[in-house]
Design a protein around this motif. Structure first.
Motif, PDB file in Angstrom:
ATOM      1  N   ARG A  71     -11.974  -6.726   9.454  1.00 27.99           N
ATOM      2  CA  ARG A  71     -12.869  -7.843   9.752  1.00 27.99           C
ATOM      3  C   ARG A  71     -12.867  -8.158  11.247  1.00 27.99           C
ATOM      4  NH1 ARG A  71      -9.731  -9.636   5.332  1.00 27.99           N
ATOM      5  NH2 ARG A  71     -10.870  -9.715   3.356  1.00 27.99           N
ATOM      6  N   GLN A  72     -12.143  -7.312  12.021  1.00 29.55           N
ATOM      7  CA  GLN A  72     -11.987  -7.492  13.466  1.00 29.55           C
ATOM      8  C   GLN A  72     -11.188  -8.751  13.816  1.00 29.55           C
ATOM      9  OE1 GLN A  72     -12.952  -4.964  15.722  1.00 29.55           O
ATOM     10  NE2 GLN A  72     -13.057  -4.032  13.699  1.00 29.55           N
ATOM     11  N   GLN A  73     -10.363  -9.182  12.894  1.00 27.37           N
ATOM     12  CA  GLN A  73      -9.431 -10.264  13.189  1.00 27.37           C
ATOM     13  C   GLN A  73      -8.169  -9.670  13.811  1.00 27.37           C
ATOM     14  OE1 GLN A  73      -9.021 -12.224   9.330  1.00 27.37           O
ATOM     15  NE2 GLN A  73     -10.320 -13.879  10.052  1.00 27.37           N
ATOM     16  N   VAL A  74      -7.641 -10.351  14.810  1.00 27.85           N
ATOM     17  CA  VAL A  74      -6.452  -9.872  15.511  1.00 27.85           C
ATOM     18  C   VAL A  74      -5.247 -10.679  15.056  1.00 27.85           C
ATOM     19  CG1 VAL A  74      -5.399  -9.398  17.749  1.00 27.85           C
ATOM     20  CG2 VAL A  74      -7.892  -9.279  17.495  1.00 27.85           C
ATOM     21  N   TRP A  75      -4.198  -9.953  14.643  1.00 27.77           N
ATOM     22  CA  TRP A  75      -2.965 -10.573  14.158  1.00 27.77           C
ATOM     23  C   TRP A  75      -1.813 -10.154  15.069  1.00 27.77           C
ATOM     24  CZ3 TRP A  75      -3.475 -13.502   9.604  1.00 27.77           C
ATOM     25  CH2 TRP A  75      -4.678 -13.314   8.908  1.00 27.77           C
ATOM     26  N   ALA A  76      -0.830 -11.029  15.206  1.00 28.08           N
ATOM     27  CA  ALA A  76       0.344 -10.714  16.021  1.00 28.08           C
ATOM     28  C   ALA A  76       1.603 -11.219  15.331  1.00 28.08           C
ATOM     29  CB  ALA A  76       0.230 -11.341  17.409  1.00 28.08           C
ATOM     30  N   GLY A  77       2.574 -10.323  15.195  1.00 32.95           N
ATOM     31  CA  GLY A  77       3.867 -10.698  14.648  1.00 32.95           C
ATOM     32  C   GLY A  77       4.865 -10.872  15.781  1.00 32.95           C
ATOM     33  N   PHE A 136       8.092  -7.797  11.225  1.00 25.73           N
ATOM     34  CA  PHE A 136       8.368  -6.435  11.664  1.00 25.73           C
ATOM     35  C   PHE A 136       7.166  -5.503  11.585  1.00 25.73           C
ATOM     36  CE2 PHE A 136      12.532  -8.073  10.349  1.00 25.73           C
ATOM     37  CZ  PHE A 136      13.267  -7.797  11.493  1.00 25.73           C
ATOM     38  N   LEU A 137       6.233  -5.792  10.682  1.00 23.92           N
ATOM     39  CA  LEU A 137       5.121  -4.855  10.516  1.00 23.92           C
ATOM     40  C   LEU A 137       3.870  -5.563  10.042  1.00 23.92           C
ATOM     41  CD1 LEU A 137       4.294  -3.868   7.317  1.00 23.92           C
ATOM     42  CD2 LEU A 137       6.731  -3.416   7.382  1.00 23.92           C
ATOM     43  N   LEU A 138       2.714  -4.969  10.397  1.00 22.02           N
ATOM     44  CA  LEU A 138       1.407  -5.402   9.921  1.00 22.02           C
ATOM     45  C   LEU A 138       0.673  -4.163   9.430  1.00 22.02           C
ATOM     46  CD1 LEU A 138       0.545  -7.810  12.865  1.00 22.02           C
ATOM     47  CD2 LEU A 138       1.173  -8.485  10.527  1.00 22.02           C
ATOM     48  N   PHE A 139       0.017  -4.274   8.274  1.00 19.83           N
ATOM     49  CA  PHE A 139      -0.555  -3.100   7.613  1.00 19.83           C
ATOM     50  C   PHE A 139      -1.748  -3.546   6.784  1.00 19.83           C
ATOM     51  CE2 PHE A 139      -0.719  -0.352   3.823  1.00 19.83           C
ATOM     52  CZ  PHE A 139      -0.711   0.916   4.386  1.00 19.83           C
ATOM     53  N   GLN A 140      -2.766  -2.698   6.674  1.00 16.94           N
ATOM     54  CA  GLN A 140      -3.912  -3.005   5.809  1.00 16.94           C
ATOM     55  C   GLN A 140      -4.073  -1.914   4.765  1.00 16.94           C
ATOM     56  OE1 GLN A 140      -7.726  -3.757   7.761  1.00 16.94           O
ATOM     57  NE2 GLN A 140      -8.220  -5.233   6.167  1.00 16.94           N
ATOM     58  N   SER A 141      -4.124  -2.308   3.515  1.00 20.73           N
ATOM     59  CA  SER A 141      -4.272  -1.347   2.424  1.00 20.73           C
ATOM     60  C   SER A 141      -5.743  -1.031   2.185  1.00 20.73           C
ATOM     61  CB  SER A 141      -3.618  -1.884   1.150  1.00 20.73           C
ATOM     62  OG  SER A 141      -4.051  -3.200   0.871  1.00 20.73           O
ATOM     63  N   ARG A 142      -5.996  -0.043   1.337  1.00 24.79           N
ATOM     64  CA  ARG A 142      -7.366   0.415   1.108  1.00 24.79           C
ATOM     65  C   ARG A 142      -8.260  -0.669   0.512  1.00 24.79           C
ATOM     66  NH1 ARG A 142      -4.298   4.905  -0.484  1.00 24.79           N
ATOM     67  NH2 ARG A 142      -4.599   6.742   0.836  1.00 24.79           N
ATOM     68  N   ASP A 143      -7.668  -1.592  -0.222  1.00 22.34           N
ATOM     69  CA  ASP A 143      -8.476  -2.658  -0.823  1.00 22.34           C
ATOM     70  C   ASP A 143      -8.799  -3.777   0.156  1.00 22.34           C
ATOM     71  OD1 ASP A 143      -6.043  -3.915  -0.565  1.00 22.34           O
ATOM     72  OD2 ASP A 143      -5.707  -4.191  -2.710  1.00 22.34           O
ATOM     73  N   GLY A 144      -8.397  -3.608   1.420  1.00 19.07           N
ATOM     74  CA  GLY A 144      -8.732  -4.573   2.454  1.00 19.07           C
ATOM     75  C   GLY A 144      -7.701  -5.661   2.689  1.00 19.07           C
ATOM     76  N   LYS A 145      -6.646  -5.701   1.865  1.00 19.87           N
ATOM     77  CA  LYS A 145      -5.626  -6.734   2.043  1.00 19.87           C
ATOM     78  C   LYS A 145      -4.793  -6.462   3.295  1.00 19.87           C
ATOM     79  CE  LYS A 145      -5.025  -7.931  -2.843  1.00 19.87           C
ATOM     80  NZ  LYS A 145      -4.091  -7.883  -3.995  1.00 19.87           N
TER      81      LYS A 145
END
Length: 206
Positions: A29-35, A63-72
């Motif tokens: 969605r072009q949202q930027v996340w930062a951990g 520690f991590l950011l990840f996007q699965s195939r279903d968009g989550k």
């Protein structure tokens, strides 16, 4: 903090009070996340990074950011694992079958199973909403990758690399020419496996 560079122009963004971000991700969605190391998860909104209150239970260390195939969107942290479907956060913790250890790595296979690597707690799998423990020769998992052939690779922070192929595990350590402290795994277009290490340089397995 974070620096955004476009052509010859750079813009600095502060994240939290300490500016100690160490994982950044741009979702579909072009949202930027930062951990961050000790202030939790942030999302870029209206020109600045704002803390994500609904994700606080994941812990101060992300520690991590990840996007699965279903968009989550998935975030692994000190206290557990969180998923965001665009509307609601769902938190997975010890009450859902995870150990009390930090979540350090995620990978998704072709069957939409989510593999979960923990810091000293071993390997787990999320299938149809349920988390189960997976028998593996390593517990200190720092990175995970499912390659194009469906093989699962698990990098560790002290015990090299492990591979799960057709139900059998194999291990690669210093004895095989690899250092034991691994931080990143990626597969290129020629199916070579690139292995980033913590202080030991870059390796390639082909």
């Amino acid at each position: 903090g974070l620096t955004y560079v476009l052509t010859n122009s750079a813009t600095d963004f502060r994240i939290g009070t300490k500016g100690n971000s160490w994982s950044v991700f741009v979702d579909r969605r072009q949202q930027v996340w930062a951990g961050t190391r000790d202030e939790g998860l942030f999302r870029f909104d209206a020109g600045s990074f704002q803390p994500v209150a609904a994700a606080q239970k994941i812990g101060p260390q992300i520690f991590l950011l990840f996007q699965s195939r279903d968009g989550k969107l998935w975030a692994g942290g000190q206290n557990g694992l969180g998923s965001f479907d665009g509307h609601v956060w769902k938190i997975f913790s010890a009450t859902d079958g995870l150990p009390p250890n930090a979540i350090r790595a995620l990978a998704e296979d072709v069957n939409s199973n989510l593999w979960i690597g923990t810091e000293g707690g071993g390997l787990f799998m999320l299938h149809d909403g349920k988390i189960s423990s997976v028998s593996a020769p390593v517990k200190d998992i720092s990175c995970l990758l499912v390659d194009r052939e469906g093989v699962l690779w698990a990098g560790t922070s002290a015990h090299g690399l492990a591979r799960l192929q057709k139900g059998s595990w194999a291990e690669f350590t210093k004895a095989d020419g690899l250092v034991n402290d691994l931080g990143y795994l990626i597969e290129d277009e020629l199916t070579n496996l690139w292995i980033g290490t913590e202080g030991g340089g870059l390796f390639m397995l082909h």
